[in-house]
Design an enzyme around this catalytic site. Structure first.
Site, short mmCIF file in Angstrom:
data_model
loop_
_atom_site.label_atom_id
_atom_site.label_comp_id
_atom_site.label_asym_id
_atom_site.label_seq_id
_atom_site.Cartn_x
_atom_site.Cartn_y
_atom_site.Cartn_z
N GLU A 102 27.14 33.70 31.94
CA GLU A 102 27.51 33.46 33.34
C GLU A 102 28.70 34.32 33.71
O GLU A 102 29.59 34.53 32.88
CB GLU A 102 27.92 31.99 33.51
N ASP A 103 28.76 34.77 34.96
CA ASP A 103 29.96 35.47 35.42
C ASP A 103 31.10 34.47 35.58
O ASP A 103 32.23 34.73 35.21
CB ASP A 103 29.69 36.21 36.74
N ASP A 106 32.07 27.49 38.18
CA ASP A 106 32.92 26.95 39.24
C ASP A 106 32.69 25.44 39.30
O ASP A 106 33.26 24.69 38.52
CB ASP A 106 32.54 27.70 40.53
N PHE A 155 38.92 31.78 45.17
CA PHE A 155 37.77 32.69 45.17
C PHE A 155 38.18 34.07 44.64
O PHE A 155 39.25 34.59 44.98
CB PHE A 155 37.22 32.81 46.59
N ASP A 162 30.69 38.80 43.80
CA ASP A 162 30.67 39.29 45.18
C ASP A 162 31.25 38.29 46.17
O ASP A 162 31.36 37.09 45.88
CB ASP A 162 29.23 39.59 45.61
N ARG A 168 30.87 43.70 44.19
CA ARG A 168 30.36 43.69 42.81
C ARG A 168 30.72 44.96 42.05
O ARG A 168 30.82 44.98 40.83
CB ARG A 168 28.83 43.53 42.79
#
Ligand code: IMP
Length: 185
Positions: A102-103, A106, A155, A162, A168
């Site tokens: 996963e990037d 959250d 964020f 993105d 990105r």
């Protein structure tokens, strides 16, 4: 690195490409030693993971496979809470050792949704490797096995992540600047 503006919002430099690469290298070393002889199947979560996955693979020296899934949950800078699968996994995962890539984790909705689907296919094990993790936002109970960086609940964009499609391509990770709520005296 200097301030950038995306869709009218300001972002400041947060993690440099050098810091990210060094941390991802260390994650790769750990995975190599934990999975030697197990032929793990990496499951990358698109779109955000593409740079993390590519960098991690530079450091994976053991026999392994990689495949990708695509889920959708984010709208702008807020998680929608509703997950849908756009592209599924086309590998047989029964009896395999899976490592989800996963990037960012959250709220945890995406990872929970994915885990639920994968568990139903009887893999030998499932672990999670995420480049970023926001502990203040996470409300799940899935163990995150390999975490690149714990970050505040703000964020971020860059290095695959993105803001409404943009950012990105940035080599560093930037954090949003929140508007001031009190006037300065
Ligand atoms: P979760 O389901 O709330 O854990 O969110 C997971 C997905 O939302 C990630 O895979 C990202 O695509 C996206 N996401 C969450 N936080 C951020 C962020 O700070 N910047 C960019 N994308 C994010």
């Amino acid at each position: 690195m200097s301030k950038i503006t995306i869709h009218g919002k300001e972002f400041v430099p947060y993690l440099s490409e050098g810091q990210i690469k060094e941390r991802v290298r260390a994650m790769g070393v750990e995975i190599n030693s934990n999975y030697d002889g197990k032929n793990p199947l990496f499951v990358g979560v698109l779109n955000g993971c593409f740079r993390f996955a590519a960098e991690l693979m530079n450091h994976i020296g053991i026999n392994s496979e990689i495949n990708f899934v695509k889920l959708n949950s984010y709208r702008g800078t807020e998680s929608s809470g509703k997950i849908s699968t756009q592209i599924g996994l086309n590998s047989d995962v029964e009896g395999r050792h899976l490592i989800i890539l996963e990037d960012i984790v959250d709220t945890g909705n995406t990872i929970e949704h994915l885990m639920e689907g994968l568990r139903a296919e009887n893999p030998a094990s499932i672990k999670v490797a995420t480049l970023l993790y926001k502990p203040e936002a996470y409300h799940g109970d899935i163990k995150l096995d390999y975490v690149g960086f714990e970050i505040p609940n703000l964020f971020v964009v860059g290095y695959g992540l993105d803001y409404d499609g943009l950012g990105r391509n940035l080599n560093d990770i930037y954090q949003i600047v929140l508007p001031k709520t009190h006037p300065e005296i």
